[in-house]
Structure formats: structure tokens, C-alpha cells
Design an enzyme around this catalytic site. Structure first.
Site, PDB file in Angstrom:
ATOM      1  CG  HIS A 291      -6.257  23.431 -32.404  1.00  0.00           C
ATOM      2  ND1 HIS A 291      -7.572  23.818 -32.261  1.00  0.00           N
ATOM      3  CD2 HIS A 291      -6.237  22.077 -32.206  1.00  0.00           C
ATOM      4  CE1 HIS A 291      -8.310  22.748 -31.988  1.00  0.00           C
ATOM      5  NE2 HIS A 291      -7.517  21.687 -31.954  1.00  0.00           N
TER       6      HIS A 291
ATOM      7  CG  HIS B 279      -9.860  31.542 -36.203  1.00  0.00           C
ATOM      8  ND1 HIS B 279     -10.520  30.412 -36.618  1.00  0.00           N
ATOM      9  CD2 HIS B 279      -8.686  31.095 -35.689  1.00  0.00           C
ATOM     10  CE1 HIS B 279      -9.786  29.335 -36.343  1.00  0.00           C
ATOM     11  NE2 HIS B 279      -8.661  29.729 -35.777  1.00  0.00           N
TER      12      HIS B 279
ATOM     13  CG  ASP C 191      -9.456  29.103 -32.509  1.00  0.00           C
ATOM     14  OD1 ASP C 191      -9.316  30.319 -32.731  1.00  0.00           O
ATOM     15  OD2 ASP C 191      -8.881  28.210 -33.174  1.00  0.00           O
TER      16      ASP C 191
ATOM     17  CG  HIS D  30      -6.296  26.603 -28.751  1.00  0.00           C
ATOM     18  ND1 HIS D  30      -6.323  27.905 -29.198  1.00  0.00           N
ATOM     19  CD2 HIS D  30      -6.752  25.852 -29.799  1.00  0.00           C
ATOM     20  CE1 HIS D  30      -6.796  27.943 -30.427  1.00  0.00           C
ATOM     21  NE2 HIS D  30      -7.048  26.712 -30.833  1.00  0.00           N
TER      22      HIS D  30
ATOM     23  CG  HIS E 246     -11.351  25.438 -29.800  1.00  0.00           C
ATOM     24  ND1 HIS E 246     -12.098  25.556 -30.954  1.00  0.00           N
ATOM     25  CD2 HIS E 246     -10.054  25.413 -30.222  1.00  0.00           C
ATOM     26  CE1 HIS E 246     -11.304  25.591 -31.998  1.00  0.00           C
ATOM     27  NE2 HIS E 246     -10.054  25.503 -31.583  1.00  0.00           N
TER      28      HIS E 246
ATOM     29  CG  ASP F 232      -4.917  27.554 -36.039  1.00  0.00           C
ATOM     30  OD1 ASP F 232      -4.874  26.562 -35.281  1.00  0.00           O
ATOM     31  OD2 ASP F 232      -5.940  28.267 -36.174  1.00  0.00           O
ATOM     32  CG  HIS F 233      -4.391  29.482 -32.136  1.00  0.00           C
ATOM     33  ND1 HIS F 233      -5.092  30.639 -31.891  1.00  0.00           N
ATOM     34  CD2 HIS F 233      -5.144  28.780 -33.027  1.00  0.00           C
ATOM     35  CE1 HIS F 233      -6.218  30.631 -32.595  1.00  0.00           C
ATOM     36  NE2 HIS F 233      -6.273  29.504 -33.287  1.00  0.00           N
TER      37      HIS F 233
HETATM   38 ZN   LIG Z   1      -7.427  28.427 -34.725  1.00  0.00          ZN
HETATM   39 ZN   LIG Z   2      -8.245  25.975 -32.501  1.00  0.00          ZN
END
Ligand SMILES: [Zn+2]
Ligand SMILES: [Zn+2]
Length: 300
Positions: free
Chosen positions: A63, A267, A209, A61, A139, A65-66
Site C-alpha cells: 500500500h 496509523h 497494518d 506491504h 490485511h 502509504d508504506h
Molecule cells: Zn497503511
Molecule cells: Zn495497508
């Protein structure tokens, strides 16, 4: 070789030496990168994952942080002289994001690059050895989990038996697919006299997530290794739900209900320096649980 190396195990904010999400799944001589948080280049170098072996990248996805590590990684692969194909499987919007970054610097990737948008559940990739399926998780923005399943191996020929029964070598392939052998006299030699069963195909399931969501269970059942996020300990269930994340108890419940063999959790929220509580709570419900710590390699 079917093994998973953890490259990042923290949530959005890197903290206490822990990086955002990234994992490297090695399948024989290919490596699949799963998510690519900021700093993944450094983590690949630290844990000696060979860049040249990365053939496919899966982004769950959008976001940051990914995937914030991805533009840098793609660019560095070019600087290192990559020439082999690279396949990227990701939410469709990522294609424009990457193209915009290339456009403003008048750059192109100097290797064959294939973008595969993820838009629905099902098979997204088949290699000689692995089938990759995707499934939706919940999510807040579109987010996808992945299962990496070995393709069933052929049955193993028992060489002394095929010699003894004088099976011609051009029939071996049929034997490997379960056919009985009929000799010149018309006698049927049952397949299990001539071959051993293939090893059971193994599966790695990556749940990205997600909030607690039993609807994902049909997709991940009987995984040999299951990754489920645990951003928070059990007492933060309300906060976890509000932020579309999960707790230790919830991850362990999913592992139990889906009959996973082993659970790894990660995570982690940057609020927590020590992670003992995560392991204690999850393993109280699902004993075969481990913290998905960076640098750890799990052989399936
Ligand atoms: Zn994340
Ligand atoms: Zn996320």
C-alpha cells in the site's frame, strides 16, 4: 543503543501535520528503516536520523502509504554519494516496481543494492547484533510484520575473579559461553564464579497494518516494545474490519495477550485531529500504552 524513532504515524492520508508510516530503529551504529511512506526523506532530516547509517530497509506491504517514499529515498541516497551496501526486504513485486522507475530514466543506483523478497515467515536477516523475523498479518493484500530481536550477548567476565583464579586469557571466550574452568590442580571453578549473566535480549515487534488477529501472538510474545496499528477508535470496529484495520481495544488486547512490556499505537485515520480517544481507550485495557507520535524516540 537500541532505540526506535517514529517518523510517520498517520494512515494513508497525511493530515494535521502527521505523515504516513515510517520508523527508524537504531541498533548500535546501524539504522533499520521500517516502512517508508511519502515524505520519509523530510522526516529523516527533521529528526536528524543519519542517512549514511541506514543499512537495511524493511517494507511491510505495497500500500502506497508504506512505500511511496522509497524511490525518492533510494535516488537521494545516490545523489548524496552513498557507496556502502543497502539491503531491502520487501514483497517480491517491489523489485519490478523500482526497476521500472530506474529504467524509464535510464538510471542505476550508484551503490551496492540487494533486494530480498519476503515470501514466507521466519528469519530474514541476521546481523552481528540483531535477528529479524517476519510473520504474516491479515490485511487484504500480502502484508508482513517484523520482530527485531537482540542476539544473546555473551556472559560478562568479572576481571578481578579471573585474575584471582589465574584463568588464562585464551579461555575467556569459553567462559563467555558458559564453560566452567578447570585449573592446573584439577579443581573446577564454576562459570558463575567467574562471569555475570548476559543482559536479557530485547525485542521490538512491528505489526504493520492488520485486522485483529490473535494468530500473530506466537510471533510477538514478550516484546519489550510492541507497535500495533489503531486506525480507528473502538466504536468503528465494523469499519476497521471491513478495511482490514484495527481499533484501540483490539491493539490493546493483542498487547495484553502477547504479554508485551509496552505498547505504542499509530496509523491514525485522518478523520481524527485529536488523538486523546485513542490513548484513553487503549490504555484502559493496556495501561502502558503511548501514542507513537512523530519525533518520539523510544529506548528499549
Ligand atoms: Zn497503511
Ligand atoms: Zn495497508
Amino acid at each position: 543503543m537500541f532505540a526506535l524513532t517514529i517518523l510517520g504515524c498517520n494512515s494513508a492520508i497525511a493530515a494535521y501535520g502527521r505523515n504516513p508510516t515510517a520508523q527508524a530503529l537504531q541498533v548500535l551504529d546501524e539504522t533499520f528503516l521500517i516502512d517508508c511512506g511519502e515524505g520519509t526523506q523530510m522526516q529523516l532530516a527533521r529528526y536528524k536520523v543519519k542517512w549514511s547509517k541506514i543499512s537495511r530497509i524493511f517494507i511491510s506491504h505495497l500500500h502506497g502509504d508504506h512505500y511511496f517514499g522509497l524511490p525518492g529515498l533510494l535516488s537521494t541516497m545516490g545523489l548524496l554519494g552513498r557507496s556502502q551496501d543497502l539491503h531491502l526486504y520487501a514483497p517480491p513485486e517491489l523489485e519490478d516496481i523500482l526497476q521500472m522507475q530506474l529504467d524509464v530514466t535510464s538510471a542505476t543506483l550508484p551503490y551496492p543494492f540487494y533486494f530480498h523478497p519476503i515470501t514466507k515467515p521466519g528469519v530474514i536477516c541476521n546481523t552481528q547484533h540483531i535477528q529479524v523475523n517476519t510473520f504474516p498479518v491479515v490485511h487484504g493484500i500480502p502484508c508482513w510484520g517484523f520482530t527485531f530481536k537482540e542476539i544473546r550477548n555473551p556472559r560478562r567476565i568479572i576481571s578481578e575473579r579471573v585474575k584471582a583464579y589465574e584463568v588464562p586469557s585464551d579461555f575467556y571466550s569459553e567462559l563467555q559461553h558458559g564453560k566452567d574452568f578447570v585449573n592446573a590442580k584439577g579443581t573446577i571453578i564454576p562459570n558463575n564464579e567467574l562471569t555475570d549473566a548476559a543482559p536479557r535480549p530485547r525485542t521490538y515487534a512491528y505489526c504493520a497494518d492488520t485486522i485483529y488477529n490473535e494468530a500473530m501472538i506466537p510471533y510477538i510474545q514478550h516484546a519489550d516494545l510492541l507497535y500495533h496499528e489503531t486506525t480507528y477508535p473502538a466504536e468503528q470496529a465494523e469499519l476497521a474490519a471491513k478495511r482490514f484495520h484495527s481499533t484501540t481495544n483490539q491493539a490493546a488486547n493483542i498487547a495484553q495477550l502477547s504479554k508485551a512490556k509496552k505498547l505504542i499505537i499509530g496509523h491514525f485515520s485522518s478523520r481524527y485531529e485529536k488523538l486523546d480517544i485513542f490513548l484513553k481507550e487503549a490504555s484502559a485495557i493496556f495501561p502502558d500504552t503511548e501514542l507513537a507520535m512523530e519525533g518520539t524516540c523510544y529506548a528499549l
